[in-house]
Design an enzyme around this catalytic site. Structure first.
Site, short mmCIF file in Angstrom:
data_model
loop_
_atom_site.label_atom_id
_atom_site.label_comp_id
_atom_site.label_asym_id
_atom_site.label_seq_id
_atom_site.Cartn_x
_atom_site.Cartn_y
_atom_site.Cartn_z
N THR A 44 -13.47 42.22 -82.17
CA THR A 44 -12.29 41.42 -81.84
C THR A 44 -11.94 40.48 -82.99
O THR A 44 -10.77 40.39 -83.41
CB THR A 44 -12.54 40.60 -80.57
N TYR A 107 -7.01 47.84 -70.21
CA TYR A 107 -5.69 48.28 -69.75
C TYR A 107 -5.80 49.33 -68.65
O TYR A 107 -5.46 49.06 -67.50
CB TYR A 107 -4.81 48.80 -70.89
N TYR A 133 -20.45 46.18 -74.59
CA TYR A 133 -19.70 44.94 -74.82
C TYR A 133 -18.93 44.59 -73.55
O TYR A 133 -17.97 45.27 -73.19
CB TYR A 133 -18.75 45.13 -76.00
N ARG A 138 -10.92 39.76 -72.20
CA ARG A 138 -10.10 40.62 -73.07
C ARG A 138 -9.69 41.91 -72.37
O ARG A 138 -8.59 42.42 -72.58
CB ARG A 138 -10.88 40.98 -74.34
N LYS A 161 -23.74 43.02 -75.27
CA LYS A 161 -23.14 41.75 -75.66
C LYS A 161 -22.44 41.21 -74.43
O LYS A 161 -21.45 41.77 -73.96
CB LYS A 161 -22.14 41.93 -76.80
N ILE A 203 -23.87 37.25 -80.86
CA ILE A 203 -22.85 37.89 -81.68
C ILE A 203 -21.72 36.87 -81.75
O ILE A 203 -21.01 36.63 -80.78
CB ILE A 203 -22.40 39.23 -81.09
#
Length: 292
Positions: A44, A107, A133, A138, A161, A203
């Site tokens: 990102t 999405y 992740y 997000r 993560k 991270i």
């Protein structure tokens, strides 16, 4: 297993918007000399969502060659298309990446079995470690705990993560940690709490501007010096929060530019920081001595 500070590295751009490989090389050398334990590219913070597949491949190849085995290189190959994520993962493996970061499908999201197969498809096809992740802020979806449990049993899936900011969720994930599956913090403001739940590293966006401090915060905790880890977390907490006063990576790139790294701007839809927020960020950087 990688332990310590994994920088979620920015991608520097030139004035014309192209990738600035000279600056990328400078950043890599700076991180290696300042105790960064591993480098994550194309996440990102690296603005991979506005980069072409060809740029992704070249950034990966350049980084692997520049690092030359001195620290592990993790490449973000995630996509909301499983086929795209698979192709990018295989491509980055061929480039020499040491591990992959795989994001949950955004999405279009997925049901539980689709989520499981999204990750399993890649893990079955590659021969390098994969890190899940989870960042629902997000993606608008979280990886269900039971899906994480199933994936944690895969030989190529070595960790997660965890960037939900939900300590309750992280606590459930912590029960899955073992010698073959670890947790990394993905929110700089709660590194110490996440370490207390069993995370072995972070991270980090913050590591872009304070790599040595981020390494020291993690390793102090892992080496049984929790008070020193707490001191670092508390000292830099206001600055960490300032790095998210606008959407990441706008503030951290502004911070690096203030430090003289000349990493350039952004690609739309990201746009330069407001004057008010830039002044606030500068104030917090001065308070802790990052800039004079």
């Amino acid at each position: 297993m990688i332990k310590g500070s994994i920088v979620a590295l920015v991608t520097p751009f030139s004035e014309d918007g192209s990738v600035n490989y000279f600056k990328l090389g400078e950043l890599i050398e700076w991180h290696i000399s300042n105790k960064t334990d591993a480098i994550l590219i194309l996440g990102t913070t690296g603005e991979s969502s506005t980069m072409s597949h060809e740029e992704d491949e070249e950034v990966c190849r350049f980084t692997v060659n520049k690092v030359a085995g001195r620290v592990p290189v993790i490449a973000g190959s995630g996509s909301n298309s499983t086929e795209t994520m698979l192709n990018k993962s295989l491509q980055f493996e061929r480039c020499g990446a040491d591990a992959l970061l795989l994001i949950s499908p955004y999405y279009n999201k997925a049901n539980d079995e689709g989520m499981y197969l999204h990750f399993k498809t890649v893990a079955d096809a590659v021969n390098i470690p994969c890190i899940l992740y989870n960042v629902p802020g997000r993606t608008s979806c979280s990886i269900p705990v039971d899906v994480v449990r199933r994936l944690s049993e895969h030989k190529n899936i070595v960790g997660i993560k965890e960037a939900s900011g939900n300590v309750g969720y992280a606590t459930k994930i912590s029960k899955l940690i073992n010698d073959d599956f670890v947790m990394y913090n993905g929110n700089d403001d709660i590194t110490l709490p996440m370490l207390s739940l069993g995370a072995v590293g972070v991270i980090s966006v913050f590591a872009n501007i304070c790599p040595r401090e981020t390494h020291d915060m993690v390793m102090s905790f892992l080496n049984d010096r929790p008070q020193e880890s707490l001191r670092i977390q508390q000292k830099y907490l206001d600055l960490i929060n300032a790095l998210f006063v606008e959407v990441n990576p706008i503030p951290v790139k502004e911070a690096l530019n203030m430090m003289g790294f000349e990493v350039g701007g952004y690609r739309l839809p990201l746009y330069k920081m407001s004057d008010e927020h830039r002044a606030f960020l500068r104030e917090k950087m001065i308070e802790v001595g990052v800039i004079g």
